[in-house]
Design a protein around this motif. Structure first.
Motif, mmCIF file in Angstrom:
data_model
loop_
_atom_site.group_PDB
_atom_site.id
_atom_site.type_symbol
_atom_site.label_atom_id
_atom_site.label_comp_id
_atom_site.label_asym_id
_atom_site.label_seq_id
_atom_site.Cartn_x
_atom_site.Cartn_y
_atom_site.Cartn_z
ATOM 1 N N ILE A 5 -43.660 57.549 21.701
ATOM 2 C CA ILE A 5 -44.850 57.835 22.725
ATOM 3 C C ILE A 5 -44.279 58.360 23.993
ATOM 4 N N ALA A 6 -43.224 57.635 24.148
ATOM 5 C CA ALA A 6 -42.420 58.190 25.630
ATOM 6 C C ALA A 6 -41.946 59.428 25.399
ATOM 7 N N VAL A 7 -41.530 59.986 24.402
ATOM 8 C CA VAL A 7 -40.846 61.324 24.241
ATOM 9 C C VAL A 7 -42.080 62.167 24.154
ATOM 10 N N PHE A 8 -43.343 61.907 23.564
ATOM 11 C CA PHE A 8 -44.483 62.706 23.537
ATOM 12 C C PHE A 8 -44.948 63.054 25.011
ATOM 13 N N SER A 9 -45.125 61.919 25.689
ATOM 14 C CA SER A 9 -45.907 61.815 26.889
ATOM 15 C C SER A 9 -45.133 62.305 28.082
ATOM 16 N N LEU A 10 -43.752 62.121 28.169
ATOM 17 C CA LEU A 10 -43.005 62.571 29.372
ATOM 18 C C LEU A 10 -42.186 63.910 28.870
ATOM 19 N N CYS A 36 -39.289 58.271 35.384
ATOM 20 C CA CYS A 36 -39.770 57.897 34.113
ATOM 21 C C CYS A 36 -38.941 58.156 32.907
ATOM 22 N N ILE A 37 -38.329 59.334 32.905
ATOM 23 C CA ILE A 37 -37.436 59.657 31.940
ATOM 24 C C ILE A 37 -36.374 58.866 31.946
ATOM 25 N N PHE A 38 -35.723 58.573 32.768
ATOM 26 C CA PHE A 38 -34.634 57.489 32.935
ATOM 27 C C PHE A 38 -35.003 56.263 32.346
ATOM 28 N N MET A 39 -36.183 55.451 32.772
ATOM 29 C CA MET A 39 -36.553 54.287 32.295
ATOM 30 C C MET A 39 -37.187 54.125 30.799
ATOM 31 N N ALA A 89 -37.965 51.338 38.797
ATOM 32 C CA ALA A 89 -39.378 51.135 38.800
ATOM 33 C C ALA A 89 -39.892 50.975 40.244
ATOM 34 N N ILE A 90 -39.167 50.896 41.115
ATOM 35 C CA ILE A 90 -39.475 50.731 42.424
ATOM 36 C C ILE A 90 -39.910 51.912 43.225
ATOM 37 N N LEU A 91 -39.017 52.974 42.688
ATOM 38 C CA LEU A 91 -39.399 54.485 43.042
ATOM 39 C C LEU A 91 -40.485 54.936 42.304
ATOM 40 N N ASN A 92 -40.749 54.386 41.217
ATOM 41 C CA ASN A 92 -41.853 55.039 40.458
ATOM 42 C C ASN A 92 -43.008 54.532 40.952
ATOM 43 N N THR A 93 -43.107 53.125 41.330
ATOM 44 C CA THR A 93 -44.459 52.563 41.389
ATOM 45 C C THR A 93 -44.869 52.428 43.080
ATOM 46 N N VAL A 94 -43.772 52.575 44.005
ATOM 47 C CA VAL A 94 -43.802 52.296 45.369
ATOM 48 C C VAL A 94 -43.959 53.486 46.073
ATOM 49 N N VAL A 95 -42.594 54.444 46.012
ATOM 50 C CA VAL A 95 -42.321 55.512 46.609
ATOM 51 C C VAL A 95 -43.005 56.582 46.427
#
Length: 299
Positions: free
Chosen positions: A199-204, A252-255, A272-278
């Motif tokens: 799912i991650a591969v498809f969506s990202l 997100c690809i890294f995660m 995740a902080i970069l993704n959800t906050v920054v």
């Protein structure tokens, strides 16, 4: 039933720190969260109210801003509550809901970013046919399709994760992410790991390929524009979108686009902080508030 007896025992250990440090983090995070909400609400409001912004590009942008509000609100309020109360607990139902909302908002964002890249592709490569191709019906279909596809892909794995038996009750994260939850399971989950990875591969990667192909054609078209001012104008319409694309996809690809057992969770927490906050904090300024049309609408 075993999961439901653990209602008060899921402990978020992402922000284990002294009380003074917790208060400092709380204040900083609260200011950032309020800024995210206000910035994105401004984009939504002016895009709906100002008729000059009733074009496909801003239709996608205000929908993206709503997703950013939902994406951030699925994580930060609970973190703020834990920092303020010092309890650091979450219910099993709350953990499941948080995890599901985090991923459905996030996946829908990436599908919408791909739709936005297609919109820019049509606008620059086929300007004379733009209004015909990017009709109101197609724009609505792309937005609703992003939501529907995200829900269809995520509901099954989310239910499976919720039904797993857990041997450990400490979530090594500051919110309920899928990888930390799966690591708590008493059983091996190779099939679930493979499904989540697919799912991650498809969506990202899938949406990234669409975005990359769109911008490859856009850049090729721009390079053939003879006017220097025309090139600059075309590049400026895409620059903000590209910045958000690189930050969002990179984190997100890294995660997520790696086998679940690979990589340290401590590193993933930082990303995740970069993704959800920054990213949600920067998006309103990158996308619209620095745009001349938006500034005129605000005035």
């Amino acid at each position: 039933m075993e999961n439901r007896t653990m209602v008060k025992n899921f402990i978020l250990v992402g922000f284990t720190a002294g009380r003074k440090l917790q208060i400092f983090i709380f204040v900083v995070l609260l200011v950032i969260y309020i800024s995210i909400i206000i910035g994105n609400l401004v984009i939504v409001t002016i895009s709906i109210v100002d008729r000059g912004l009733h074009v496909p590009m801003y239709y996608f942008i205000w929908n993206f801003s709503l997703l950013e509000i939902g994406f951030t609100s699925s994580v930060i309020p609970k973190v703020l509550f834990n920092l303020a109360s010092g309890e650091n607990t979450i219910s099993v139902i709350g953990c499941f809901v948080q995890c599901f909302l985090y991923f459905i908002f996030g996946m829908t964002e990436f599908l919408l970013l791909a739709a936005m890249s297609f919109d820019r592709y049509v606008a620059i490569c086929y300007p004379l046919s733009y209004s015909t191709i990017m009709s109101n019906g197609l724009c609505s279909l792309l937005v609703l399709g992003s939501w529907g596809l995200s829900f269809a892909l995520l509901i099954g794995p989310s239910v499976i994760v919720f039904q797993l038996p857990f041997c450990n009750q400490n979530v090594n994260h500051f919110f309920c992410d899928s990888a930390p939850l799966v690591k708590l399971s008493c059983t091996e989950t190779p099939v679930l790991d493979l499904v989540n990875f697919s799912i991650a591969v498809f969506s990202l990667l899938g949406t990234f390929i669409i975005t990359a192909l769109s911008y490859a054609n856009i850049i090729s078209t721009i390079l053939h524009i003879s006017s220097a001012s025309g090139k600059q104008k075309a590049f400026s319409t895409c620059a903000s979108h590209l910045i958000v694309v690189f930050i969002s996809y990179g984190s997100c690809i890294f995660m997520y686009v790696k086998p679940t057992r690979m990589g340290g969770l401590d590193v993933s927490k930082g990303v995740a902080i970069l993704n959800t906050v920054v990213c949600p904090l920067l998006s309103p300024f990158i996308f619209s508030l620095r745009n001349r049309q938006v500034q005129e609408a605000l005035q």
